[in-house]
Design a protein around this motif. Sequence first.
Motif, PDB file in Angstrom:
ATOM      1  N   GLU A 162     -57.774 -33.401  -6.979  1.00  0.00           N
ATOM      2  CA  GLU A 162     -58.537 -32.198  -7.287  1.00  0.00           C
ATOM      3  C   GLU A 162     -58.203 -31.076  -6.310  1.00  0.00           C
ATOM      4  O   GLU A 162     -58.121 -29.904  -6.694  1.00  0.00           O
ATOM      5  CB  GLU A 162     -60.034 -32.504  -7.233  1.00  0.00           C
ATOM      6  CG  GLU A 162     -60.491 -33.466  -8.314  1.00  0.00           C
ATOM      7  CD  GLU A 162     -61.936 -33.888  -8.124  1.00  0.00           C
ATOM      8  OE1 GLU A 162     -62.527 -33.509  -7.093  1.00  0.00           O
ATOM      9  OE2 GLU A 162     -62.460 -34.593  -9.005  1.00  0.00           O
ATOM     10  N   ILE A 163     -57.982 -31.426  -5.051  1.00  0.00           N
ATOM     11  CA  ILE A 163     -57.643 -30.417  -4.044  1.00  0.00           C
ATOM     12  C   ILE A 163     -56.275 -29.814  -4.358  1.00  0.00           C
ATOM     13  O   ILE A 163     -56.086 -28.597  -4.293  1.00  0.00           O
ATOM     14  CB  ILE A 163     -57.674 -31.035  -2.628  1.00  0.00           C
ATOM     15  CG1 ILE A 163     -59.103 -31.431  -2.266  1.00  0.00           C
ATOM     16  CG2 ILE A 163     -57.108 -30.060  -1.610  1.00  0.00           C
ATOM     17  CD1 ILE A 163     -59.220 -32.207  -0.970  1.00  0.00           C
ATOM     18  N   VAL A 164     -55.316 -30.667  -4.705  1.00  0.00           N
ATOM     19  CA  VAL A 164     -53.980 -30.179  -5.032  1.00  0.00           C
ATOM     20  C   VAL A 164     -54.026 -29.305  -6.272  1.00  0.00           C
ATOM     21  O   VAL A 164     -53.406 -28.228  -6.329  1.00  0.00           O
ATOM     22  CB  VAL A 164     -52.999 -31.366  -5.227  1.00  0.00           C
ATOM     23  CG1 VAL A 164     -51.669 -30.886  -5.776  1.00  0.00           C
ATOM     24  CG2 VAL A 164     -52.822 -32.117  -3.920  1.00  0.00           C
ATOM     25  N   GLU A 165     -54.767 -29.728  -7.276  1.00  0.00           N
ATOM     26  CA  GLU A 165     -54.891 -28.948  -8.496  1.00  0.00           C
ATOM     27  C   GLU A 165     -55.543 -27.595  -8.213  1.00  0.00           C
ATOM     28  O   GLU A 165     -55.089 -26.559  -8.709  1.00  0.00           O
ATOM     29  CB  GLU A 165     -55.724 -29.718  -9.522  1.00  0.00           C
ATOM     30  CG  GLU A 165     -55.817 -29.036 -10.872  1.00  0.00           C
ATOM     31  CD  GLU A 165     -56.635 -29.845 -11.874  1.00  0.00           C
ATOM     32  OE1 GLU A 165     -56.981 -29.269 -12.913  1.00  0.00           O
ATOM     33  OE2 GLU A 165     -56.917 -31.023 -11.604  1.00  0.00           O
ATOM     34  N   GLY A 166     -56.576 -27.596  -7.399  1.00  0.00           N
ATOM     35  CA  GLY A 166     -57.234 -26.340  -7.030  1.00  0.00           C
ATOM     36  C   GLY A 166     -56.304 -25.416  -6.261  1.00  0.00           C
ATOM     37  O   GLY A 166     -56.301 -24.205  -6.482  1.00  0.00           O
ATOM     38  N   ALA A 167     -55.511 -25.997  -5.359  1.00  0.00           N
ATOM     39  CA  ALA A 167     -54.576 -25.182  -4.574  1.00  0.00           C
ATOM     40  C   ALA A 167     -53.518 -24.564  -5.479  1.00  0.00           C
ATOM     41  O   ALA A 167     -53.157 -23.392  -5.310  1.00  0.00           O
ATOM     42  CB  ALA A 167     -53.928 -26.035  -3.492  1.00  0.00           C
ATOM     43  N   ILE A 168     -53.029 -25.320  -6.453  1.00  0.00           N
ATOM     44  CA  ILE A 168     -52.016 -24.793  -7.376  1.00  0.00           C
ATOM     45  C   ILE A 168     -52.608 -23.658  -8.212  1.00  0.00           C
ATOM     46  O   ILE A 168     -51.972 -22.617  -8.396  1.00  0.00           O
ATOM     47  CB  ILE A 168     -51.466 -25.927  -8.272  1.00  0.00           C
ATOM     48  CG1 ILE A 168     -50.632 -26.893  -7.415  1.00  0.00           C
ATOM     49  CG2 ILE A 168     -50.631 -25.353  -9.407  1.00  0.00           C
ATOM     50  CD1 ILE A 168     -50.214 -28.143  -8.149  1.00  0.00           C
ATOM     51  N   ILE A 169     -53.815 -23.839  -8.688  1.00  0.00           N
ATOM     52  CA  ILE A 169     -54.463 -22.796  -9.486  1.00  0.00           C
ATOM     53  C   ILE A 169     -54.671 -21.539  -8.650  1.00  0.00           C
ATOM     54  O   ILE A 169     -54.422 -20.420  -9.116  1.00  0.00           O
ATOM     55  CB  ILE A 169     -55.801 -23.315 -10.065  1.00  0.00           C
ATOM     56  CG1 ILE A 169     -55.515 -24.390 -11.111  1.00  0.00           C
ATOM     57  CG2 ILE A 169     -56.622 -22.174 -10.656  1.00  0.00           C
ATOM     58  CD1 ILE A 169     -56.733 -25.119 -11.603  1.00  0.00           C
ATOM     59  N   MET A 170     -55.099 -21.700  -7.397  1.00  0.00           N
ATOM     60  CA  MET A 170     -55.293 -20.552  -6.518  1.00  0.00           C
ATOM     61  C   MET A 170     -53.969 -19.815  -6.288  1.00  0.00           C
ATOM     62  O   MET A 170     -53.928 -18.588  -6.293  1.00  0.00           O
ATOM     63  CB  MET A 170     -55.899 -20.991  -5.184  1.00  0.00           C
ATOM     64  CG  MET A 170     -57.324 -21.467  -5.293  1.00  0.00           C
ATOM     65  SD  MET A 170     -58.463 -20.140  -5.710  1.00  0.00           S
ATOM     66  CE  MET A 170     -58.627 -19.397  -4.105  1.00  0.00           C
ATOM     67  N   LEU A 171     -52.886 -20.558  -6.080  1.00  0.00           N
ATOM     68  CA  LEU A 171     -51.583 -19.924  -5.867  1.00  0.00           C
ATOM     69  C   LEU A 171     -51.138 -19.150  -7.102  1.00  0.00           C
ATOM     70  O   LEU A 171     -50.587 -18.053  -6.993  1.00  0.00           O
ATOM     71  CB  LEU A 171     -50.537 -20.973  -5.501  1.00  0.00           C
ATOM     72  CG  LEU A 171     -50.639 -21.549  -4.085  1.00  0.00           C
ATOM     73  CD1 LEU A 171     -49.652 -22.702  -3.915  1.00  0.00           C
ATOM     74  CD2 LEU A 171     -50.371 -20.468  -3.063  1.00  0.00           C
ATOM     75  N   VAL A 172     -51.374 -19.704  -8.270  1.00  0.00           N
ATOM     76  CA  VAL A 172     -51.005 -19.014  -9.513  1.00  0.00           C
ATOM     77  C   VAL A 172     -51.805 -17.724  -9.662  1.00  0.00           C
ATOM     78  O   VAL A 172     -51.259 -16.675 -10.013  1.00  0.00           O
ATOM     79  CB  VAL A 172     -51.217 -19.947 -10.732  1.00  0.00           C
ATOM     80  CG1 VAL A 172     -51.106 -19.179 -12.036  1.00  0.00           C
ATOM     81  CG2 VAL A 172     -50.215 -21.088 -10.686  1.00  0.00           C
ATOM     82  N   ILE A 173     -53.088 -17.773  -9.345  1.00  0.00           N
ATOM     83  CA  ILE A 173     -53.929 -16.580  -9.449  1.00  0.00           C
ATOM     84  C   ILE A 173     -53.478 -15.513  -8.452  1.00  0.00           C
ATOM     85  O   ILE A 173     -53.364 -14.331  -8.790  1.00  0.00           O
ATOM     86  CB  ILE A 173     -55.414 -16.950  -9.238  1.00  0.00           C
ATOM     87  CG1 ILE A 173     -55.908 -17.777 -10.429  1.00  0.00           C
ATOM     88  CG2 ILE A 173     -56.275 -15.709  -9.055  1.00  0.00           C
ATOM     89  CD1 ILE A 173     -57.279 -18.385 -10.240  1.00  0.00           C
ATOM     90  N   VAL A 174     -53.212 -15.924  -7.219  1.00  0.00           N
ATOM     91  CA  VAL A 174     -52.761 -14.972  -6.197  1.00  0.00           C
ATOM     92  C   VAL A 174     -51.430 -14.353  -6.604  1.00  0.00           C
ATOM     93  O   VAL A 174     -51.225 -13.144  -6.469  1.00  0.00           O
ATOM     94  CB  VAL A 174     -52.657 -15.659  -4.813  1.00  0.00           C
ATOM     95  CG1 VAL A 174     -51.931 -14.796  -3.815  1.00  0.00           C
ATOM     96  CG2 VAL A 174     -54.047 -16.011  -4.305  1.00  0.00           C
TER      97      VAL A 174
END
Length: 51
Positions: A4-16
């Motif tokens: 879940e942490i990795v998935e959240g980090a990937i989503i945050m990077l895509v948004i940024v």
Amino acid sequence: MTGEIVEGAIIMLVIVFAIFHMVRKSSRNIFEETTSQQAEPVKNDDRMDNE
């Protein structure tokens, strides 16, 4: 938990990245508009000198 942490980090990077891309594109458009507005009065001044 770590997935879940990795998935959240990937989503945050895509948004940024998307926000960065949009800001860069809009600032480029603003730059082109201001340079075109500055170039037009110079052309008009040249026409007046030629008359």
